[in-house]
Design an enzyme around this catalytic site. Structure first.
Site: not given
Length: 640
Positions: A231-235, A453-454, A457
């Site tokens: 994935p992007p950003g993993t090094g 709403h929150e 959750h």
């Protein structure tokens, strides 16, 4: 000393050369047309004879084609010659010439002037000596300048591969950058935290280059290529930089898009030039970042039916990596996050012998990454990196670097001398939820609806065994959301249906709370509906977790389904899929309503606290609901 002399050597700018050439052309044009700084005016031969008969002419200088007229001082004061009497800076132009005329026959003109001189109408006249050099120079100089300019441009355009964009003949040269140990920032494997498996395989390639006899003595061969996938950003690019810093061999770095050009054949030419340079400096390493720009599977989405420049580039790359005359002393590293679209011929052993998957870091690796990025930051002594690692599930290495930077910026904004734990937690909130919008106008009725709403959750997730543990609930607007609930999801390798259903139920808790308290729903659950719809569709069509459809998946890991015009299932199956997805979502919605009906008073109590404090934590839920019955206690980010 010699280096200083080389650096101080005068370099003539191309723009100065262009300006000089243009200036010469202007001078030729000016002096070639007989320009005089006294600005003589053009007049006709008949008017000249009028001036001559009226005794206004002082002197005439003529050639075979032109004549310059100088008027007497008395004539300059008349209105007739008002346009020619002013010279430079507004002074009277006594010296002249004042007029220029075209003459047809120079002998007849000279005879007329002689008659006028005998009559006393003109003081003197003279004829310029004939010289062919002026005409020769005026003809040859533009040609010489044009030829010189052409030779100069050809030399510029046929320069080396390091030239600028105007060098047309170097367009097929490779744009690869050769790593310079002296000038470039050196990254080593010590700077790469986590990624133990990927580092081990990459380090082996570097070790082979440093000590090849260790492997070749028993018949081993160096891998020809390694593909970093993740994935992007993993090094992935960071690992390549570490290889450049560690390997004591030439390292060529470029992007897959550097092969792409508007001219036909340029991509393949650049591939040939790249490998030619690498072979000349072998053993060497070539790193191609984002290789999917040129390595996509051939024959896909080529609707025109014509020649595909990208496919030609890929064909040349395949030949250079493992063709008839391939040199084995060049190793190719490549990175991509779209391995599913790469051509199978590129992925085979012999080209990319190793596919190294660089995954998102787990909690232990995140701790190591935090420790690397925290080194340059002034932080408090008691900062717990293990706690920070637990608070950032699913974060990549790039995300963690961003968290550390945001925490430092937040601490500086608050005029602190060091970064503490709360700054890091605020940075996580900033990245996950967005920037707080405390000045956003929210009416009391809307605030109550957001709080319900929150709180819905939070209540549902507290009551369900497999729902992610709650960390924090807020009704302060952030980014595009009016409120948010933070959870700390368990890092699972596999997910069971009951876990997915509990997460869906907790996600529907917000809309269910609106239904229970107000008996009406709003548009505030858009992101919740999007999330549960994706989860339900994945359960039915991807993971084969639906009883009616059975153990069937319509997921295509090769990525080729995006080019298909038809669905991989019939219309009847499509209706079953739609029905099952709807039943899954509505079932969890009804389940959330039932849970909230049973705890309606506690829901209202939690919403009241949320309206008062705007932010609540795990302790506030424990005060209302009591200890959570499920053994999944976590460390929370309660403010101190």
């Amino acid at each position: 000393m010699s280096d200083n002399k080389k650096n101080s050597k005068f370099k003539l700018s191309p723009w100065a050369i262009y300006g000089l050439i243009i200036g010469l052309f202007l001078l030729i044009n000016i002096f070639g047309n007989g320009f005089d700084f006294n600005s003589p005016k053009q007049t006709t031969l008949s008017k000249f004879y009028q001036y001559l008969d009226s005794n206004q002419v002082e002197k005439v200088v003529f050639s075979n084609t032109k004549a310059s007229i100088i008027l007497k001082k008395e004539a300059l004061t008349t209105k007739t010659h008002s346009k020619v009497k002013d010279g430079t800076f507004g002074k009277i132009n006594e010296k002249g010439p004042h007029y220029i005329i075209e003459i047809g026959n120079s002998e007849l003109f000279q005879k007329t002037l002689e008659e006028a001189r005998q009559k006393g109408l003109i003081s003197e006249y003279e004829k310029e000596p004939e010289s062919a050099w002026g005409e020769i120079i005026s003809l040859l100089l533009p040609i010489i300048l044009i030829v010189g300019l052409w030779v100069f441009m050809m030399r510029r355009m046929s320069g080396g591969s390091g030239g600028g964009g105007g060098q047309i003949f170097s367009i097929g040269k490779s744009k690869a950058k050769l790593f310079d140990e002296k000038n470039d920032v050196k990254v080593t494997f010590e700077n790469v935290a986590g990624l133990e498996g990927a580092k081990e395989e990459i380090e082996e390639i570097v070790e082979f280059l440093k000590n090849p006899e260790k492997y070749t003595s028993i018949g081993g061969k160096i891998p020809k290529g390694a593909l970093l996938v993740g994935p992007p950003g993993t090094g992935k690019t960071l690992l390549a930089k570490a290889v450049a810093g560690e390997a004591k061999v030439p390292f060529f770095s470029l992007s897959g898009s550097d092969f792409v050009e508007m001219f036909v054949g340029v991509g393949a030419s650049r591939v040939r030039d790249l490998f030619k340079q690498a072979k000349e400096k072998s053993p060497a390493i070539i790193f191609i970042d984002e290789i999917d720009a040129v390595g996509r599977a051939r024959g896909k989405s080529n609707m025109s039916g014509g020649n595909d420049e990208r496919e030609n580039t890929l064909n040349q790359l395949l030949t250079e990596m493992d063709g008839f005359g391939t040199n084995t002393n060049v190793i190719v590293l490549a990175a991509t996050n779209r391995a599913d679209v790469l051509d199978k011929a590129l992925m085979r052993a012999g080209r990319f012998d190793r596919q190294i998957y660089v995954d998102l870091p787990d909690v232990r690796e995140r701790k190591e990454i935090f420790e690397v990025h925290l080194k340059p930051i002034k932080k408090e002594e008691e900062l717990d990196t293990e706690f920070l690692a637990k608070q950032t599930p699913g974060f990549s290495g790039a995300d963690i670097a961003n968290v550390c930077n945001e925490a430092a910026l937040i601490a500086a904004r608050k005029n602190k001398k060091a970064v503490n734990k709360q700054d890091f937690l605020d940075a996580v909130d900033r990245i996950v939820g967005g920037l707080e919008k405390k000045n956003k106008i929210v009416t009391p009725a809307e605030k109550r609806a957001i709080a319900i709403h929150e709180a819905g959750h939070a209540t549902v997730s507290w009551m369900l065994e497999h729902a992610a543990p709650l960390v924090k609930v807020t009704i302060v607007p952030r980014g595009q959301s009016l409120g948010a609930a933070w959870y700390l999801p368990e890092e699972r390798l596999i997910v069971h249906p009951e876990q997915m259903l509990d997460e869906m139920c907790a996600t529907m808790g917000g809309r269910a709370a609106e239904k229970v308290i107000f008996n009406k729903i709003s548009t505030g659950a858009l992101s919740d509906l999007e999330k549960v719809t994706k989860q339900a569709r994945a359960m039915v069509t991807i993971y084969g977790l639906n009883d009616k459809l059975g153990n069937v998946t319509y997921y295509d890991s090769s990525g080729q389904s995006e080019y298909n015009f038809s669905k991989p299932y019939s219309e009847e199956t499509a209706r079953i899929i739609d029905k099952e997805i709807s039943e899954l979502i509505e079932g969890q919605y009804d389940r959330a309503i039932q849970l909230l009906e049973e705890n309606k008073d506690k829901l209202n109590q939690l919403a009241d606290i949320l309206i008062e404090k705007e932010v609540i934590f795990k302790d506030d839920l424990e005060a209302i609901f009591g200890e959570r019955t499920f053994n999944k206690d976590i460390e929370t980010n309660t403010e101190e």
